[in-house]
Motif scaffolding. Structure first.
Motif, PDB file in Angstrom:
ATOM      1  N   ASP A  67       0.823  -1.210   0.000  1.00 42.88           N
ATOM      2  CA  ASP A  67       0.000   0.000   0.000  1.00 42.88           C
ATOM      3  C   ASP A  67       0.858   1.261   0.000  1.00 42.88           C
ATOM      4  O   ASP A  67       0.401   2.321  -0.443  1.00 42.88           O
ATOM      5  CB  ASP A  67      -0.931   0.008   1.218  1.00 42.88           C
ATOM      6  CG  ASP A  67      -1.959  -1.103   1.143  1.00 42.88           C
ATOM      7  OD1 ASP A  67      -2.222  -1.577   0.032  1.00 42.88           O
ATOM      8  OD2 ASP A  67      -2.485  -1.502   2.199  1.00 42.88           O
ATOM      9  N   HIS A  68       2.090   1.185   0.510  1.00 44.67           N
ATOM     10  CA  HIS A  68       2.980   2.337   0.543  1.00 44.67           C
ATOM     11  C   HIS A  68       3.681   2.555  -0.797  1.00 44.67           C
ATOM     12  O   HIS A  68       4.244   3.629  -1.016  1.00 44.67           O
ATOM     13  CB  HIS A  68       4.026   2.172   1.643  1.00 44.67           C
ATOM     14  CG  HIS A  68       3.450   2.188   3.017  1.00 44.67           C
ATOM     15  ND1 HIS A  68       4.222   2.044   4.160  1.00 44.67           N
ATOM     16  CD2 HIS A  68       2.172   2.327   3.461  1.00 44.67           C
ATOM     17  CE1 HIS A  68       3.449   2.101   5.232  1.00 44.67           C
ATOM     18  NE2 HIS A  68       2.200   2.271   4.829  1.00 44.67           N
ATOM     19  N   ALA A  69       3.687   1.544  -1.652  1.00 46.28           N
ATOM     20  CA  ALA A  69       4.326   1.666  -2.968  1.00 46.28           C
ATOM     21  C   ALA A  69       3.311   2.255  -3.942  1.00 46.28           C
ATOM     22  O   ALA A  69       2.358   1.598  -4.350  1.00 46.28           O
ATOM     23  CB  ALA A  69       4.811   0.307  -3.447  1.00 46.28           C
ATOM     24  N   LYS A  70       3.511   3.514  -4.301  1.00 51.30           N
ATOM     25  CA  LYS A  70       2.548   4.231  -5.131  1.00 51.30           C
ATOM     26  C   LYS A  70       2.829   4.093  -6.621  1.00 51.30           C
ATOM     27  O   LYS A  70       1.907   4.016  -7.419  1.00 51.30           O
ATOM     28  CB  LYS A  70       2.542   5.714  -4.742  1.00 51.30           C
ATOM     29  CG  LYS A  70       2.263   5.967  -3.265  1.00 51.30           C
ATOM     30  CD  LYS A  70       0.939   5.383  -2.817  1.00 51.30           C
ATOM     31  CE  LYS A  70       0.678   5.661  -1.344  1.00 51.30           C
ATOM     32  NZ  LYS A  70      -0.585   5.046  -0.883  1.00 51.30           N
ATOM     33  N   ARG A  71       4.098   4.092  -7.012  1.00 54.31           N
ATOM     34  CA  ARG A  71       4.444   4.045  -8.440  1.00 54.31           C
ATOM     35  C   ARG A  71       5.653   3.143  -8.648  1.00 54.31           C
ATOM     36  O   ARG A  71       6.540   3.072  -7.794  1.00 54.31           O
ATOM     37  CB  ARG A  71       4.759   5.441  -8.993  1.00 54.31           C
ATOM     38  CG  ARG A  71       3.602   6.432  -8.896  1.00 54.31           C
ATOM     39  CD  ARG A  71       4.008   7.769  -9.495  1.00 54.31           C
ATOM     40  NE  ARG A  71       2.960   8.761  -9.413  1.00 54.31           N
ATOM     41  CZ  ARG A  71       2.804   9.600  -8.395  1.00 54.31           C
ATOM     42  NH1 ARG A  71       3.657   9.560  -7.378  1.00 54.31           N
ATOM     43  NH2 ARG A  71       1.819  10.471  -8.401  1.00 54.31           N
ATOM     44  N   PHE A  72       5.698   2.506  -9.824  1.00 54.21           N
ATOM     45  CA  PHE A  72       6.832   1.671 -10.222  1.00 54.21           C
ATOM     46  C   PHE A  72       7.322   2.161 -11.585  1.00 54.21           C
ATOM     47  O   PHE A  72       6.520   2.423 -12.494  1.00 54.21           O
ATOM     48  CB  PHE A  72       6.424   0.201 -10.316  1.00 54.21           C
ATOM     49  CG  PHE A  72       6.088  -0.426  -8.989  1.00 54.21           C
ATOM     50  CD1 PHE A  72       7.054  -1.128  -8.278  1.00 54.21           C
ATOM     51  CD2 PHE A  72       4.824  -0.316  -8.451  1.00 54.21           C
ATOM     52  CE1 PHE A  72       6.748  -1.702  -7.061  1.00 54.21           C
ATOM     53  CE2 PHE A  72       4.508  -0.893  -7.231  1.00 54.21           C
ATOM     54  CZ  PHE A  72       5.472  -1.582  -6.532  1.00 54.21           C
ATOM     55  N   PHE A  73       8.663   2.260 -11.724  1.00 53.68           N
ATOM     56  CA  PHE A  73       9.265   2.750 -12.956  1.00 53.68           C
ATOM     57  C   PHE A  73      10.355   1.777 -13.389  1.00 53.68           C
ATOM     58  O   PHE A  73      11.210   1.391 -12.574  1.00 53.68           O
ATOM     59  CB  PHE A  73       9.875   4.147 -12.773  1.00 53.68           C
ATOM     60  CG  PHE A  73       8.919   5.170 -12.242  1.00 53.68           C
ATOM     61  CD1 PHE A  73       8.122   5.914 -13.099  1.00 53.68           C
ATOM     62  CD2 PHE A  73       8.810   5.399 -10.878  1.00 53.68           C
ATOM     63  CE1 PHE A  73       7.238   6.858 -12.608  1.00 53.68           C
ATOM     64  CE2 PHE A  73       7.936   6.340 -10.376  1.00 53.68           C
ATOM     65  CZ  PHE A  73       7.144   7.071 -11.249  1.00 53.68           C
ATOM     66  N   ALA A  74      10.333   1.399 -14.665  1.00 55.12           N
ATOM     67  CA  ALA A  74      11.393   0.598 -15.273  1.00 55.12           C
ATOM     68  C   ALA A  74      12.133   1.493 -16.257  1.00 55.12           C
ATOM     69  O   ALA A  74      11.568   1.903 -17.280  1.00 55.12           O
ATOM     70  CB  ALA A  74      10.819  -0.624 -15.972  1.00 55.12           C
ATOM     71  N   LEU A  75      13.393   1.802 -15.963  1.00 59.53           N
ATOM     72  CA  LEU A  75      14.141   2.800 -16.728  1.00 59.53           C
ATOM     73  C   LEU A  75      15.433   2.188 -17.241  1.00 59.53           C
ATOM     74  O   LEU A  75      16.248   1.683 -16.460  1.00 59.53           O
ATOM     75  CB  LEU A  75      14.474   4.016 -15.855  1.00 59.53           C
ATOM     76  CG  LEU A  75      13.293   4.657 -15.110  1.00 59.53           C
ATOM     77  CD1 LEU A  75      13.800   5.723 -14.163  1.00 59.53           C
ATOM     78  CD2 LEU A  75      12.294   5.243 -16.095  1.00 59.53           C
ATOM     79  N   PRO A  76      15.673   2.216 -18.553  1.00 60.17           N
ATOM     80  CA  PRO A  76      16.966   1.760 -19.086  1.00 60.17           C
ATOM     81  C   PRO A  76      18.038   2.819 -18.852  1.00 60.17           C
ATOM     82  O   PRO A  76      17.849   3.988 -19.190  1.00 60.17           O
ATOM     83  CB  PRO A  76      16.684   1.559 -20.574  1.00 60.17           C
ATOM     84  CG  PRO A  76      15.556   2.494 -20.867  1.00 60.17           C
ATOM     85  CD  PRO A  76      14.728   2.579 -19.621  1.00 60.17           C
ATOM     86  N   LYS A  77      19.138   2.410 -18.275  1.00 61.51           N
ATOM     87  CA  LYS A  77      20.222   3.352 -18.021  1.00 61.51           C
ATOM     88  C   LYS A  77      20.957   3.654 -19.324  1.00 61.51           C
ATOM     89  O   LYS A  77      21.183   2.754 -20.144  1.00 61.51           O
ATOM     90  CB  LYS A  77      21.186   2.774 -16.981  1.00 61.51           C
ATOM     91  CG  LYS A  77      21.972   3.821 -16.216  1.00 61.51           C
ATOM     92  CD  LYS A  77      22.724   3.206 -15.051  1.00 61.51           C
ATOM     93  CE  LYS A  77      23.472   4.287 -14.268  1.00 61.51           C
ATOM     94  NZ  LYS A  77      24.233   3.708 -13.126  1.00 61.51           N
ATOM     95  N   PRO A  78      21.367   4.911 -19.565  1.00 58.38           N
ATOM     96  CA  PRO A  78      21.998   5.278 -20.850  1.00 58.38           C
ATOM     97  C   PRO A  78      23.338   4.615 -21.117  1.00 58.38           C
ATOM     98  O   PRO A  78      23.901   4.829 -22.189  1.00 58.38           O
ATOM     99  CB  PRO A  78      22.152   6.805 -20.732  1.00 58.38           C
ATOM    100  CG  PRO A  78      21.110   7.222 -19.764  1.00 58.38           C
ATOM    101  CD  PRO A  78      21.013   6.111 -18.780  1.00 58.38           C
TER     102      PRO A  78
END
Length: 589
Positions: free
Chosen positions: A293-304
């Motif tokens: 419930d505390h985790a509001k958003r998840f992001f998967a980001l490729p590092k440059p």
């Protein structure tokens, strides 16, 4: 006849008789209520909220002591834990004592608290609470339900963190999150909330080790004593508190475990345990338990760098480590590192509970696997960079910095995200204007520029510095596509410089200023310095020069004559002959 009816009257009186007390606070609640003691048990009801009841069979012991709002009745219960009722008067002691003894068979004992104000004493781990005693008197008690986490902050130091409600009104008196006895909700009753305490525990402590099965089955072991072990006292305190407060304990089995995962925020390597309603980060020093419930958003980001993948989790409330708060968890994985894992779930659970969002077996890159499992357990979308933005080098992130912290700025569909530290999330809905400016050195020669994102309603601004000048065109195109208001100060600066160079008067005046600023550099012309004497053939040669033997520039006879004169003249220092004549210092006029 009267004697025959009298017992019936007494029984009927006992059945309906009760004692009521007004203006009583349950578990540090903000609003008072009415407390009632009856033969069946104890009850408390606020003016507007859920009633709390405690059966007499659940009571173990009771204590009477001075408290913040008067006198407190503390009941130790088997299932409810510690029940605190504050606001009684001193005259209520006799009445409450008789009720507890006659109806519940519980003795009410009076306890006096230590008032010396000392910060050293003796700790005691009770059944339901941890107490700190000074001269055998309790200075304070902390129910285990109020402890959310504990960590070894040092060799002899233990940090204890307390539970905080997400909303200040969630005090257990409004029926929210389990009613009046919700775990960790007492802290929400006060305006000022205690978040952490640290205990310094020196020395060692003797602890009996566990006996092995071979020792238990060994009939020759007559005494059967367990081996004593010397352990650090702080470690023993830490492990005991974890066991008593059930820190890290969760309902159900572990669905999956990932070992030694690199975290950029908070920095370190943690083991990740995934459960049904929460996940746990286990490190060498710190241990965190985070509900989904505390985790509001998840992001998967490729590092440059084309080598790593980032998984970011936005938290509210954030993780706390002492005085530091972490609103984002940033993990880093290698793109080429794959994992083969089987989830600890049945086929029925995968179909019924998770609607096919999870599969029993994964064999993919580890970052992708963890992201998919988080998505399946939390039912929350995994955000990725916007498809309509590509940097000059074909990447999803732009290298920049916030003050002295370097990182990457990602352009998402509806927000900006800067990682890893400090992780900054900016929604497009909160952006008032984006200003691009050029700083540092000569304007025409600047290779970087800055972006300042000003928020609406005067909420402040965020500045991203040292962005490569080649990223200006892709960023401007993206801002235009998202209908973000932009202001380009670099074009204004370029126009001013072009006008300055086109004006001959301004150009000449600037040249004069530059010339005047050069100082003594203007004196380095081709005029001859009369005081300066260049080296000629009569100069003494260097020590390792091949012509050192003929330094006089004449024949061998001349050299021999000079050597003979040097032998005859004892007052001449030989070092002066070898040393090159000093040149006269150049002076500028």
């Amino acid at each position: 006849m009267d004697l025959a009816l009298r017992p019936k009257r007494v029984d009927s009186l006992v059945a309906w008789h009760s004692e009521s007390f007004d203006e009583i606070y349950l578990d540090l609640s903000q609003q008072p209520g009415k407390c009632r003691l009856a033969e069946s048990g104890l009850g408390w009801k606020p003016a507007g909220g859920q009633t709390f009841t405690l059966d007499k069979a659940d009571m173990i012991s009771a204590q009477w002591s001075r408290a913040a709002r008067g006198y407190e009745l503390k009941v130790i219960a088997r299932t409810a834990g510690v029940v605190q009722l504050d606001g009684f008067r001193q005259d209520d002691f006799d009445t409450i004592q008789k009720c507890l003894k006659v109806w519940y068979g519980v003795e009410l004992t009076q306890r006096e608290h230590a008032l010396q104000g000392w910060n050293w004493g003796k700790s005691e781990m009770g059944r339901n609470e941890f107490s700190f005693a000074v001269r055998n008197k309790p200075a304070f008690e902390i129910p285990y339900t109020e402890i959310s986490n504990t960590n070894l902050a040092g060799k002899n130091e233990v940090a204890v963190e307390f539970s905080l409600p997400a909303d200040g009104e969630e005090t257990g008196t409004n029926g929210h999150l389990g009613g009046a006895r919700s775990k960790g909700r007492k802290m929400g009753g006060a305006v000022d909330q205690l978040t952490e305490m640290r205990f310094y525990i020196p020395g060692t402590e003797t602890r009996k080790g566990k006996k092995s099965k071979d020792q238990e089955d060994d009939e020759d072991d007559v005494d059967g004593d367990q081996e004593d072990q010397e352990q650090n006292a702080a470690t023993v305190f830490y492990e005991t508190l974890i066991a008593k407060a059930e820190i890290g304990e969760v309902a159900g089995d572990t669905f999956a475990t990932f070992l030694d995962v690199l975290h950029l925020t908070p920095r370190g390597r943690f083991d990740i345990d995934l459960y049904e309603k929460s996940f746990r980060l286990r490190g060498k020093t710190y241990d965190y338990k985070v509900p989904y419930d505390h985790a509001k958003r998840f992001f998967a980001l490729p590092k440059p760098d084309d080598m790593h993948e980032l998984l970011c989790i936005g938290l509210d409330p954030p993780l706390r480590q002492g005085q530091t708060r972490y609103p984002f968890i940033v993990m880093q994985f290698k793109r080429t590192e794959e994992i083969d894992i089987e989830l600890n779930m049945t086929e029925d659970d995968l179909k019924s509970k998770y609607d096919g969002r999870l599969v029993a077996h994964y064999e993919r890159p580890i970052g992708e696997v963890i992201g998919k499992i988080f998505h399946g357990l939390t039912r929350k979308k995994l955000f990725r960079p916007a498809l309509d933005f590509t940097s000059h080098h074909g990447q999803s992130g732009v290298k920049c910095s916030i003050k002295a912290n370097e990182g990457h700025l990602y352009c998402l569909e509806r927000a900006f995200l800067f990682v890893p530290k400090p992780a900054t999330y900016i929604s497009f809905d909160n952006v008032a204007v984006i200003t691009m400016s050029r700083v540092g050195g000569a304007i025409s020669a600047s290779r970087t520029f800055d972006i300042t994102v000003t928020l609406k309603n005067g909420a402040g601004e965020h500045q991203f510095s040292n962005i490569n000048r080649e990223e200006q065109a892709p960023l401007e195109k993206f801002f235009q596509a998202k209908n973000l208001k932009t202001k380009n100060e670099m074009e204004l600066d370029s126009g001013l410089m072009a006008g300055a160079l086109a004006d001959p008067d301004l150009a000449s005046s600037e040249d004069e200023v530059v010339a005047n600023d050069r100082g003594s550099a203007d004196e380095d012309d081709e005029s001859v310095d009369e005081d300066f004497q260049a080296d000629d053939e009569s100069d003494v040669a260097e020590e390792f020069d091949s012509d050192a033997a003929s330094s006089g520039g004449g024949s061998e006879a001349g050299s021999d004559a000079e050597m003979e004169d040097a032998k005859d003249d004892e007052e001449v220092d030989t070092a002066e002959k070898v040393e090159r004549p000093k040149k006269k210092a150049k002076t500028g006029k």
